[in-house]
Write an enzyme that holds these catalytic residues in place. Structure first.
Site, PDB file in Angstrom:
ATOM      1  N   GLU A 149     -15.992   2.119   0.032  1.00 39.68           N
ATOM      2  CA  GLU A 149     -15.427   2.810   1.193  1.00 39.68           C
ATOM      3  C   GLU A 149     -16.375   3.870   1.750  1.00 39.68           C
ATOM      4  OE1 GLU A 149     -11.787   4.653  -0.129  1.00 39.68           O
ATOM      5  OE2 GLU A 149     -12.847   6.362  -0.953  1.00 39.68           O
ATOM      6  N   GLU A 161      -9.885   2.569  -8.720  1.00 43.02           N
ATOM      7  CA  GLU A 161     -11.141   3.017  -8.112  1.00 43.02           C
ATOM      8  C   GLU A 161     -11.776   4.032  -9.083  1.00 43.02           C
ATOM      9  OE1 GLU A 161     -10.699   5.721  -4.900  1.00 43.02           O
ATOM     10  OE2 GLU A 161     -12.054   4.627  -3.605  1.00 43.02           O
ATOM     11  N   HIS A 208       0.830  -1.207   0.000  1.00 43.63           N
ATOM     12  CA  HIS A 208       0.000   0.000   0.000  1.00 43.63           C
ATOM     13  C   HIS A 208       0.857   1.247   0.000  1.00 43.63           C
ATOM     14  CE1 HIS A 208      -3.005   2.880   1.979  1.00 43.63           C
ATOM     15  NE2 HIS A 208      -3.404   2.667   0.747  1.00 43.63           N
ATOM     16  N   HIS A 209       0.567   2.128  -0.957  1.00 41.68           N
ATOM     17  CA  HIS A 209       1.235   3.430  -1.033  1.00 41.68           C
ATOM     18  C   HIS A 209       0.186   4.526  -1.027  1.00 41.68           C
ATOM     19  CE1 HIS A 209       5.078   1.739  -3.221  1.00 41.68           C
ATOM     20  NE2 HIS A 209       5.066   1.484  -1.916  1.00 41.68           N
ATOM     21  N   GLU A 210      -0.155   5.036   0.136  1.00 39.75           N
ATOM     22  CA  GLU A 210      -1.003   6.227   0.180  1.00 39.75           C
ATOM     23  C   GLU A 210      -0.075   7.423   0.047  1.00 39.75           C
ATOM     24  OE1 GLU A 210      -4.464   7.112   0.379  1.00 39.75           O
ATOM     25  OE2 GLU A 210      -3.333   8.925  -0.107  1.00 39.75           O
TER      26      GLU A 210
HETATM   27  C1  NOJ Z   1      -8.697   6.188   0.040  1.00 37.29           C
HETATM   28  C2  NOJ Z   1      -8.829   4.845  -0.563  1.00 37.29           C
HETATM   29  O1  NOJ Z   1      -9.844   4.817  -1.531  1.00 37.29           O
HETATM   30  C3  NOJ Z   1      -9.069   3.864   0.562  1.00 37.29           C
HETATM   31  O2  NOJ Z   1      -9.342   2.587   0.031  1.00 37.29           O
HETATM   32  C4  NOJ Z   1      -7.870   3.851   1.468  1.00 37.29           C
HETATM   33  O3  NOJ Z   1      -8.084   3.000   2.538  1.00 37.29           O
HETATM   34  C5  NOJ Z   1      -7.609   5.245   2.015  1.00 37.29           C
HETATM   35  N1  NOJ Z   1      -7.557   6.196   0.950  1.00 37.29           N
HETATM   36  C6  NOJ Z   1      -6.307   5.301   2.775  1.00 37.29           C
HETATM   37  O4  NOJ Z   1      -5.239   5.160   1.915  1.00 37.29           O
HETATM   38 CA    CA Z   2     -11.127   6.702  -2.638  1.00 39.39          CA
END
Ligand code: NOJ
Ligand code: CA
Length: 701
Positions: free
Chosen positions: A502, A496, A396-398
């Site tokens: 979410e 997405e 995961h890369h936020e």
């Molecule tokens: C938005 C993403 O759509 C979601 O799936 C994710 O958990 C959060 N950002 C945190 O990165």
């Molecule tokens: Ca999102």
């Protein structure tokens, strides 16, 4: 071996006087007609299907810097009509084989000293065109100031749309209005208050779905968006839409030293709502991967995640705390569960340094590290354990929309994941402010760009190319729109790009959004919607996130959550809920375990835009079929005709459906499962509860 058929049909001017010119091209089945003309030096096109107008006479053209006006003063230099007919096989997808059949018109045009080409492709299910401005001596600077492409429709036509130039990218509910009413003001009255968000103009994102007054349905979108800017459609009154590109912060729409190639403008034309869902126009307008590139390592699959417990149930944190979700012990438990039930991947969010309670969503947060793990996340141990259990960690890369911080670490981050056996990365770009992507210019000043402009198009391209070097597949959240590039880069596996599940976690999409998506966002390509929530009410904890609405429900039914695995296509499908919730419904969970993610074909069994939809898909690796059906807030009875089954075979159908007691709001987790013998002559009566759905697994005996 591919057999290419590429014929030059003819090469002449049809009519040419006083700067006037007219030519027409049919689709291969002769039903769609494109007319192109030059009148007083202006470029005009129109499209008809049989005797009905699709696009009435509309202008084409570009305006470059230094007053190079490519909207008038044109003469024809050459025209060429060619034809193409080929089948191709995607690495994975909704269809095993895709037909690519069109007639092409290539126009070489002259405007004073400037040369520009326009290419039109006319398919049986739509039309596409693009501008190609070759590099030439007379132009010093190719900066594009405007694209004035028009789509002239009628004021009586209506659209399903989300607003462009607005703070939350593509994450909006759909409005359904007349096309002249596309505006932030109307959106604020009908759906969500955004009128304060006044940067940019009134425009809709694409794909834009339009119901014409004459009954025809169209979806306007773009294909092969590379090194250009995203197009929105802005209403100009009287049924006219004009392309509005996202500008750079200095107002220039597209920057180039090398000529310009626009993305394809696409008009998919359908006679009914099911026809809208059957097109491969967008993929057909992209190229196969380069011959030197081997993408056989890209594998579709299913994954679970340390995710819903932060987003939905609110029992864990991304950041260090006694509730931290991504700790080694918990990740091991998830790996055990996912492995036992045959999944391919496990998403782990909150594994890295940079998370803190205020991380979201200003675009200005403390930058993330993409190489340093949090203390209670033992990456080496997890990597060894997951590979022993045949699970790939979905990394995961936020980024928080902080592009420079991400790009600076990109290669190191990919190297690390590659070493750790990670095969997929979910990226994220949460930055919920209009024109707020920070960038440092040549003078060291911080300036801010739109999420959808050329800067970001190029960023996403950079990520996908580098990811392919490290054999990583990317699932992007808060992405750029899908324009079919996954054909060239199959490792851009899903994204997405809409309001997904979410939002049912931290607020609600309402009960009618799920039936909007297939006829709007999903027309552009696969979506990582993350279906499969089983605990649809009483799921929220009030710790550690503080005060939350404990009465919230996910506006769906358990049977509908199963249906979404068939109705929404994605080569990576998540089972989004927690193991403890699946354990309560293990028989229903079987459907998620069994449903494939790679298909031979699909058949739309019934549909009405925004109201209901049933799709049957055939597994690519067996004789089995899967059917999913969903409805909006209305209950319905469907007669499902199984005449698509093979004549000579008998099957067992396992049906997961709502009961007469089920209701999305009042009683969402009530369902029944029954197994019956079926064959080609079978017709099933299926009840869908308000907000509900059904799923069927049809196994060959
Ligand atoms: C938005 C993403 O759509 C979601 O799936 C994710 O958990 C959060 N950002 C945190 O990165
Ligand atoms: Ca999102």
């Amino acid at each position: 071996m591919k057999i290419l058929k590429f014929f030059i049909l003819f090469f002449f001017f049809i009519s040419c006087n006083k700067g006037g010119f007219l030519t027409s091209v049919n689709s291969p089945d002769n039903k769609i007609l494109l007319d192109f003309k030059i009148v007083d030096g202006r470029l005009l096109y129109s499209i008809n299907k049989e005797d009905k107008a699709v696009i009435s006479e509309s202008s084409l053209g570009l305006i470059l810097k230094n007053d190079i006006d490519l909207t008038k003063g044109f003469k024809i230099k050459n025209q060429k009509q060619t034809s193409f007919n080929d089948n191709w096989n995607p690495l994975f997808g909704e269809y095993k084989t895709i037909k690519n059949n069109y007639n092409q018109l290539t126009l070489e045009l002259n405007n004073n000293k400037t040369e520009i080409n326009i290419e039109f492709r006319i398919y049986n299910d739509g039309v596409a065109f693009r501008y190609i401005l070759p590099k030439q001596k007379s132009i010093q600077n190719y900066d594009l100031m405007d694209e004035i492409t028009e789509f002239n429709l009628s004021s009586k036509d209506s659209a399903w749309w989300i607003p462009g130039f607005s703070y939350r990218r593509y994450e909006f509910l759909y409005a359904n209005t007349g096309i002249d009413d596309i505006s932030k003001k109307v959106y604020s009255d009908l759906v969500e208050e955004i009128s304060y968000d006044s940067l940019g103009i009134d425009a809709a994102h694409t794909p834009l779905t339009i119901k014409k007054n004459n009954g025809i349905l169209i979806s306007i979108h773009e294909a092969n968006l590379v090194d250009y800017s995203s197009m929105t459609l802005s209403p100009k009154g009287k049924g006219s839409l004009e392309v509005e590109l996202y500008p750079w912060s200095d107002g220039i729409k597209v920057k180039s030293d090398n000529g310009i190639k626009s993305s394809w403008r696409t008009i998919h034309i359908a006679e009914n709502s099911s026809g809208l869902l059957e097109s491969n126009l967008i993929l057909n307008l992209n190229d196969d991967p380069d011959e030197k590139d081997d993408f056989s390592w890209v594998k579709p699959g299913k994954y679970m995640g340390v995710w819903w417990e932060m987003i939905g149930t609110n029992e864990s944190t991304w950041w260090p705390s006694k509730y931290h979700g991504a700790n080694t012990k918990k990740v091991f438990n998830y790996i055990d569960f996912a492995s036992k039930h045959g999944f391919n991947g496990l998403l782990v969010e909150g594994w890295n340094k940079g998370w803190y309670p205020g991380w979201c969503c200003s675009g200005n947060g403390i930058p993330f590290s993409f190489t340093e793990s949090l203390e209670d996340f033992d990456f080496k141990k997890i990597s060894l354990y997951s590979s022993k259990k045949n699970i790939s960690i979905v990394g995961h890369h936020e980024t928080g929309g902080q592009i420079e911080n991400y790009e600076n670490q990109l290669e190191d981050a990919f190297k690390l994941y590659n070493q750790m056996g990670v095969k997929y990365i979910k990226t994220g770009y949460v930055n919920d402010v209009s024109r707020n992507i920070k960038r440092t210019d040549q003078n060291g000043n911080i300036i801010r760009e739109w999420h959808h402009g050329q800067y970001m198009i190029n960023h996403f391209h950079k990520v996908i190319e580098l990811a392919s070097k490290y054999k990583l597949s990317i699932i992007t959240h808060e992405p750029i729109k899908d324009t079919g590039l996954s054909r060239t880069f199959p490792n851009f596996i899903s994204r997405e790009g809409a309001k997904g599940q979410e939002f049912n976690g931290f607020s609600s999409n309402g009960v009618n959004h799920a039936t909007d998506l297939p006829f709007t966002r999903l027309l552009s390509g696969p979506m990582d919607y993350t279906p499969g929530i089983f605990q649809l009410n009483n799921f929220r904890y009030d710790k550690p996130g503080g005060k939350i609405d404990k009465n919230a429900t996910v506006p769906s039914t358990l049977a509908k959550e199963l249906a979404l695995y068939v109705v929404y296509y994605s080569p990576m499908q998540m089972a989004a809920d927690l193991p403890k919730h699946y354990k309560k419904h293990l028989r229903a969970f079987d459907f998620i375990k069994n449903v494939p993610v790679n298909w031979e074909t699909k058949i739309i069994l019934n549909s009405k835009i925004s109201e209901y939809l049933t799709i049957a898909r055939k597994d690519i690796d067996s004789d089995n079929w899967y059917v999913g059906g969903i409805t909006d807030e209305k209950k319905r009875n469907f007669k499902i005709n199984l005449d698509f089954l093979d004549e000579s075979k008998d099957y067992t159908a396992k049906i997961y459906k709502d009961t007469s007691e089920t209701h999305w709001d009042k009683n969402p987790m009530e369902y029944s499962i029954e197994s019956i013998k079926v064959n080609k002559d079978s017709k099933l009566d299926i009840y869908l509860a308000p907000g509900g759905g059904f799923a069927i697994e049809i196994i060959k005996n």
